[in-house]
Design a protein around this motif. Structure first.
Motif, PDB file in Angstrom:
ATOM      1  N   ALA A   1       0.884  -1.274   0.021  1.00 19.80           N
ATOM      2  CA  ALA A   1       0.034  -0.020  -0.038  1.00 19.80           C
ATOM      3  C   ALA A   1       0.730   1.249   0.155  1.00 19.80           C
ATOM      4  CB  ALA A   1      -0.906   0.213   1.303  1.00 19.80           C
ATOM      5  N   GLN A   2       2.029   1.237   0.312  1.00 13.54           N
ATOM      6  CA  GLN A   2       2.945   2.493   0.511  1.00 13.54           C
ATOM      7  C   GLN A   2       4.316   2.153  -0.315  1.00 13.54           C
ATOM      8  OE1 GLN A   2       3.448   3.769   4.544  1.00 13.54           O
ATOM      9  NE2 GLN A   2       2.122   2.145   5.093  1.00 13.54           N
ATOM     10  N   ASN A   3       4.734   0.858  -0.698  1.00  7.37           N
ATOM     11  CA  ASN A   3       5.823   0.820  -1.574  1.00  7.37           C
ATOM     12  C   ASN A   3       5.808   1.115  -2.864  1.00  7.37           C
ATOM     13  OD1 ASN A   3       8.271  -0.046  -2.100  1.00  7.37           O
ATOM     14  ND2 ASN A   3       8.132  -2.462  -1.694  1.00  7.37           N
ATOM     15  N   VAL A   4       5.888   2.307  -3.383  1.00  8.05           N
ATOM     16  CA  VAL A   4       6.066   2.735  -4.747  1.00  8.05           C
ATOM     17  C   VAL A   4       7.234   3.034  -5.076  1.00  8.05           C
ATOM     18  CG1 VAL A   4       3.585   3.036  -4.578  1.00  8.05           C
ATOM     19  CG2 VAL A   4       5.242   4.906  -4.074  1.00  8.05           C
TER      20      VAL A   4
ATOM     21  N   ALA B   1      -6.798   3.234   1.995  1.00  9.99           N
ATOM     22  CA  ALA B   1      -5.351   3.826   2.060  1.00  9.99           C
ATOM     23  C   ALA B   1      -5.657   5.482   1.705  1.00  9.99           C
ATOM     24  CB  ALA B   1      -4.516   3.190   0.992  1.00  9.99           C
ATOM     25  N   ALA B   2      -4.848   6.031   2.209  1.00 16.16           N
ATOM     26  CA  ALA B   2      -4.673   7.648   2.138  1.00 16.16           C
ATOM     27  C   ALA B   2      -4.007   7.934   0.860  1.00 16.16           C
ATOM     28  CB  ALA B   2      -4.365   8.442   3.248  1.00 16.16           C
ATOM     29  N   ASP B   3      -3.053   7.151   0.537  1.00 13.74           N
ATOM     30  CA  ASP B   3      -2.122   7.280  -0.991  1.00 13.74           C
ATOM     31  C   ASP B   3      -2.909   7.083  -1.925  1.00 13.74           C
ATOM     32  OD1 ASP B   3      -2.142   4.460  -1.245  1.00 13.74           O
ATOM     33  OD2 ASP B   3      -0.767   4.212   0.238  1.00 13.74           O
ATOM     34  N   GLY B   4      -2.366   7.288  -3.204  1.00 15.89           N
ATOM     35  CA  GLY B   4      -2.820   7.190  -4.541  1.00 15.89           C
ATOM     36  C   GLY B   4      -3.331   5.788  -4.831  1.00 15.89           C
ATOM     37  N   THR B   5      -2.761   4.703  -4.234  1.00 15.90           N
ATOM     38  CA  THR B   5      -3.444   3.653  -4.591  1.00 15.90           C
ATOM     39  C   THR B   5      -4.684   3.506  -4.365  1.00 15.90           C
ATOM     40  OG1 THR B   5      -2.604   2.481  -2.791  1.00 15.90           O
ATOM     41  CG2 THR B   5      -1.057   2.444  -4.566  1.00 15.90           C
ATOM     42  N   SER B   6      -5.254   4.144  -3.390  1.00 13.50           N
ATOM     43  CA  SER B   6      -6.865   3.829  -2.966  1.00 13.50           C
ATOM     44  C   SER B   6      -7.723   4.189  -4.004  1.00 13.50           C
ATOM     45  CB  SER B   6      -7.086   4.578  -1.749  1.00 13.50           C
ATOM     46  OG  SER B   6      -6.942   6.137  -2.177  1.00 13.50           O
ATOM     47  N   THR B   7      -7.299   5.061  -4.889  1.00 19.02           N
ATOM     48  CA  THR B   7      -8.348   5.448  -6.026  1.00 19.02           C
ATOM     49  C   THR B   7      -8.568   4.046  -7.100  1.00 19.02           C
ATOM     50  OG1 THR B   7      -6.543   6.077  -7.597  1.00 19.02           O
ATOM     51  CG2 THR B   7      -7.765   7.887  -5.987  1.00 19.02           C
ATOM     52  N   MET B   8      -7.442   3.187  -7.044  1.00 24.14           N
ATOM     53  CA  MET B   8      -7.676   1.970  -7.916  1.00 24.14           C
ATOM     54  C   MET B   8      -8.630   1.065  -7.144  1.00 24.14           C
ATOM     55  SD  MET B   8      -5.203   3.029  -9.767  1.00 24.14           S
ATOM     56  CE  MET B   8      -3.917   4.079 -10.082  1.00 24.14           C
ATOM     57  N   PHE B   9      -8.738   1.166  -5.947  1.00 25.46           N
ATOM     58  CA  PHE B   9      -9.939   0.141  -5.451  1.00 25.46           C
ATOM     59  C   PHE B   9     -11.306   1.128  -5.034  1.00 25.46           C
ATOM     60  CE2 PHE B   9      -6.540  -2.365  -4.981  1.00 25.46           C
ATOM     61  CZ  PHE B   9      -6.707  -3.967  -5.084  1.00 25.46           C
ATOM     62  N   ALA B  10     -11.373   2.140  -5.720  1.00 31.42           N
ATOM     63  CA  ALA B  10     -12.593   3.075  -5.314  1.00 31.42           C
ATOM     64  C   ALA B  10     -13.923   2.482  -5.945  1.00 31.42           C
ATOM     65  CB  ALA B  10     -12.357   4.357  -5.804  1.00 31.42           C
ATOM     66  N   ALA B  11     -13.613   1.668  -6.829  1.00 33.01           N
ATOM     67  CA  ALA B  11     -14.930   1.322  -7.376  1.00 33.01           C
ATOM     68  C   ALA B  11     -15.618  -0.094  -6.345  1.00 33.01           C
ATOM     69  CB  ALA B  11     -14.826   0.532  -9.014  1.00 33.01           C
ATOM     70  N   VAL B  12     -14.782  -0.595  -5.813  1.00 27.31           N
ATOM     71  CA  VAL B  12     -15.222  -1.712  -4.981  1.00 27.31           C
ATOM     72  C   VAL B  12     -16.017  -1.618  -3.887  1.00 27.31           C
ATOM     73  CG1 VAL B  12     -14.318  -3.586  -3.487  1.00 27.31           C
ATOM     74  CG2 VAL B  12     -13.099  -2.682  -5.517  1.00 27.31           C
ATOM     75  N   ALA B  13     -17.203  -2.277  -3.938  1.00 24.69           N
ATOM     76  CA  ALA B  13     -18.245  -2.097  -2.799  1.00 24.69           C
ATOM     77  C   ALA B  13     -18.079  -3.113  -1.716  1.00 24.69           C
ATOM     78  CB  ALA B  13     -19.703  -2.217  -3.450  1.00 24.69           C
ATOM     79  N   SER B  14     -17.543  -4.228  -1.994  1.00 24.93           N
ATOM     80  CA  SER B  14     -17.306  -5.352  -1.310  1.00 24.93           C
ATOM     81  C   SER B  14     -16.433  -6.430  -1.864  1.00 24.93           C
ATOM     82  CB  SER B  14     -18.710  -5.925  -0.719  1.00 24.93           C
ATOM     83  OG  SER B  14     -19.034  -6.635  -1.750  1.00 24.93           O
ATOM     84  N   ILE B  15     -15.610  -6.967  -0.934  1.00 25.97           N
ATOM     85  CA  ILE B  15     -14.897  -8.341  -1.286  1.00 25.97           C
ATOM     86  C   ILE B  15     -15.136  -9.327  -0.322  1.00 25.97           C
ATOM     87  CG2 ILE B  15     -12.374  -9.258  -1.529  1.00 25.97           C
ATOM     88  CD1 ILE B  15     -11.742  -6.264  -1.678  1.00 25.97           C
TER      89      ILE B  15
ATOM     90  N   TYR C   1      -0.393  -3.107  -7.490  1.00 28.97           N
ATOM     91  CA  TYR C   1      -1.173  -2.440  -6.175  1.00 28.97           C
ATOM     92  C   TYR C   1      -2.104  -3.617  -5.903  1.00 28.97           C
ATOM     93  CZ  TYR C   1      -3.419  -0.532 -10.391  1.00 28.97           C
ATOM     94  OH  TYR C   1      -3.981  -0.509 -11.652  1.00 28.97           O
ATOM     95  N   GLY C   2      -2.158  -4.668  -6.628  1.00 26.21           N
ATOM     96  CA  GLY C   2      -3.158  -5.632  -6.180  1.00 26.21           C
ATOM     97  C   GLY C   2      -2.674  -7.075  -5.854  1.00 26.21           C
TER      98      GLY C   2
ATOM     99  N   GLY D   1       5.540  -4.764   7.191  1.00 30.11           N
ATOM    100  CA  GLY D   1       6.373  -4.193   6.112  1.00 30.11           C
ATOM    101  C   GLY D   1       7.600  -3.449   6.148  1.00 30.11           C
ATOM    102  N   ARG D   2       7.686  -3.278   7.296  1.00 32.26           N
ATOM    103  CA  ARG D   2       8.957  -2.452   7.813  1.00 32.26           C
ATOM    104  C   ARG D   2      10.247  -3.335   7.893  1.00 32.26           C
ATOM    105  NH1 ARG D   2       7.688   2.544   9.158  1.00 32.26           N
ATOM    106  NH2 ARG D   2       5.340   2.971   9.678  1.00 32.26           N
TER     107      ARG D   2
END
Length: 550
Positions: free
Chosen positions: A81-84, A154-168, A195-196, A212-213
């Motif tokens: 989620a943060q390792n870009v 997530a507050a970073d840019g990757t969150s927009t990639m999952f913005a369409a998701v209602a549920s998993i 990012y997936g 992740g650290r």
């Protein structure tokens, strides 16, 4: 509208050269293969060839006891989620996606053995059975659900990639069900992107905020496992003995971090690294690296000159057209030292249209889009019709990595009376200006893409109130553009989507908020190894499986 000086559409030769697939060589950027380059011998260059083995299998079984990889930049952590940026070169060899994008832009199975589009809003993925994490436990749908759930908030840019998701949901041990808020044709590619990727739920929950650290790292299913990470110097990986595709042929992988391409090239010359999978200035690197050769492929990532359309004098269409005509792509491409793949004339990369129609259909669509050829007289004529006929001054604000190219752009604009002194600021300050929506005349490279034309909507997005968000650097907000973007995602028929994104491209070309400059290139360097299927999506799965000795 100065139609007499602009070109409608693309000549057939231009379309053919810029519908760039995975097999585009460095020659596309004007750099023919060196004498010692494998591409100069018989047959196709390994980088331009497709994987011809099953999922999870290495292209070559030849044992490699130890491979040392050099990357520019540092990897502070391995949380997906943060390792870009630099971390992507490493993460994908340890943490895997459910699907893979092949050399033709088609989806193929990876951790998922099968998948189904149940409806326009529901997708189901069936996991391979018996896939083991590094600690011997089995991958289940709970791990996939957990990994993807962490991306949504997530507050970073990757969150927009999952913005369409209602549920998993994880209805059983090997099934993952994704329900979208509404139809979104671009979602299909998300499970194949960096990012997936999937990691172990139990380890992530156990380590909590430390996940992740360097002290905790992550547990994945990939062919190589994380052994150690020093955020300033490098990291170590080792072969996963029980990998579902069979033990990989590379026993150990050492990754060394470098501050720039030059220091990395000198390390290659000294024999300290074996391969550099992503370099920024191929010509300079090759000159400093000794016997190493480079291979460049043009990608669907785009480089752009961006103009803040809400701010004077950029709110004047004649100013923006003047800039568009003043840009000499050939000179700018030359300044990139081989980094650029090919000239680009549309905001949405031509590659991204390929999933929507045949070559002839895509060519016909692009013929409808206005382009702005380099023409100083046309540029001066446009400026003469503007609110600033005698020219003006405005900073060209860029992060450090774009300095050389920005200087060329600045010099070109000076030819028509626009004073654009280059203002270099730290990357963090540049991103801060984007976050604060500060108007900025800038040049940028995107560095990544998916096979769907919606990818380039990152430059056009607005919120519910119609305000620019994300990388809408031009602060370009016409309601009709937002409507076309929404329509393009809701529509599922490829032919209809081709029509929609053609209309979108025509609208953007008419308004000129951006000047597309070149398709970005990916370049690797090595004296002893090649990377098979080195294309736009080469690092969206375990790319070390594609490394072959020369």
């Amino acid at each position: 509208m100065s139609g007499s000086t602009r070109n409608r559409g693309w000549r057939r030769a231009r379309v053919a050269s810029c519908l760039l697939g995975a097999a585009v060589l460095a020659a596309c950027a004007g750099n023919g293969p060196a004498d010692d380059d494998p591409a100069s011998g018989d047959g196709e260059h390994p980088g331009a060839t497709a994987r011809d083995v099953d999922a999870g299998k290495p292209v070559s079984d030849e044992p490699i006891p130890h491979l040392t990889v050099g990357i520019s930049g540092q990897v502070p952590l391995v949380d997906p989620a943060q390792n870009v940026m630099s971390g992507l070169y490493v993460n994908m060899n340890a943490l895997e996606p459910l699907l893979q994008v092949d050399a033709d832009g088609k989806l193929e199975p990876w951790l998922a053995a099968d998948w189904e589009k149940v409806s326009d809003t529901v997708y189901e993925y069936t996991l391979r059975e018996g896939v083991k994490f590094w600690d011997g436990t089995e991958l289940t749908s709970d791990d996939v659900k957990y990994s993807w759930d962490q991306m949504a908030p997530a507050a970073d840019g990757t969150s927009t990639m999952f913005a369409a998701v209602a549920s998993i949901e994880a209805p059983d041990k090997y099934t993952v069900r994704v329900t979208l808020h509404q139809p979104d044709a671009s979602w299909q590619y998300v499970p194949a992107m960096y990012y997936g990727v999937i990691y172990q739920k139990a380890h992530a929950e156990q380590t909590g905020e430390e996940f992740g650290r360097p002290a905790t790292l992550a547990v994945g299913t990939g062919p190589w496992k994380f052994d150690s990470l020093n955020p300033t110097s490098g990291m170590e990986l080792s072969a996963h003995e029980d990998y579902w595709g069979g033990k990989p042929p590379i026993d150990r992988v050492s990754v060394k971090f470098f501050t720039d391409d030059n220091s990395m090239a000198l390390a290659m010359r000294a024999g300290e690294i074996d391969i550099a999978p992503g370099i920024g200035q191929p010509e300079g690197f090759a000159a400093a690296a000794g016997t190493a050769s480079t291979y460049t492929t043009a990608t669907c990532a785009t480089s752009l000159v961006s103009m803040p359309t809400r701010t004077a004098p950029w709110d004047d269409i004649h100013v923006r057209r003047a800039v568009a005509h003043a840009i000499n792509r050939d000179d700018i491409i030359a300044s990139t030292q081989g980094r650029a793949g090919a000239p680009l004339h549309t905001l949405i990369s031509p590659q991204l249209f390929e999933s929507l129609g045949s070559s002839d259909e895509v060519e016909a669509a692009l013929e409808e889009v206005e382009t702005y050829p380099f023409d100083l007289e046309a540029a001066k004529a446009e400026l003469a019709q503007s609110s600033v006929p005698d020219g003006f001054s405005y900073d060209l604000t860029i992060p450090g990595g774009s300095s050389a190219t920005a200087q060329v752009v600045s010099a070109q604009l000076a030819e028509i009376g626009i004073d654009a002194p280059v203002k270099v600021i730290p990357d963090t300050a540049w991103y801060g200006m984007i976050a604060e929506r500060d108007p900025m005349f800038t040049f940028t490279e995107t560095g990544a893409c998916t096979p769907d034309p919606d990818w380039d909507s990152i430059f056009l997005r607005t919120d519910d109130a119609g305000e620019p968000i994300g990388l809408n650097l031009a602060q370009y907000t016409p309601p009709e553009v937002k409507e076309l973007l929404t329509e393009g995602l809701l529509e599922q028929d490829p032919a209809e989507r081709l029509r929609i994104y053609t209309e979108l491209s025509k609208q953007v070309a008419e308004d000129v908020p951006y000047v597309p400059v070149y398709a970005e290139g990916n370049t690797y360097a090595s004296a002893d190894y090649d990377i098979v299927e080195y294309d736009s999506f080469w690092m969206s799965f375990p790319w070390l499986l594609n490394v072959v000795p020369r």
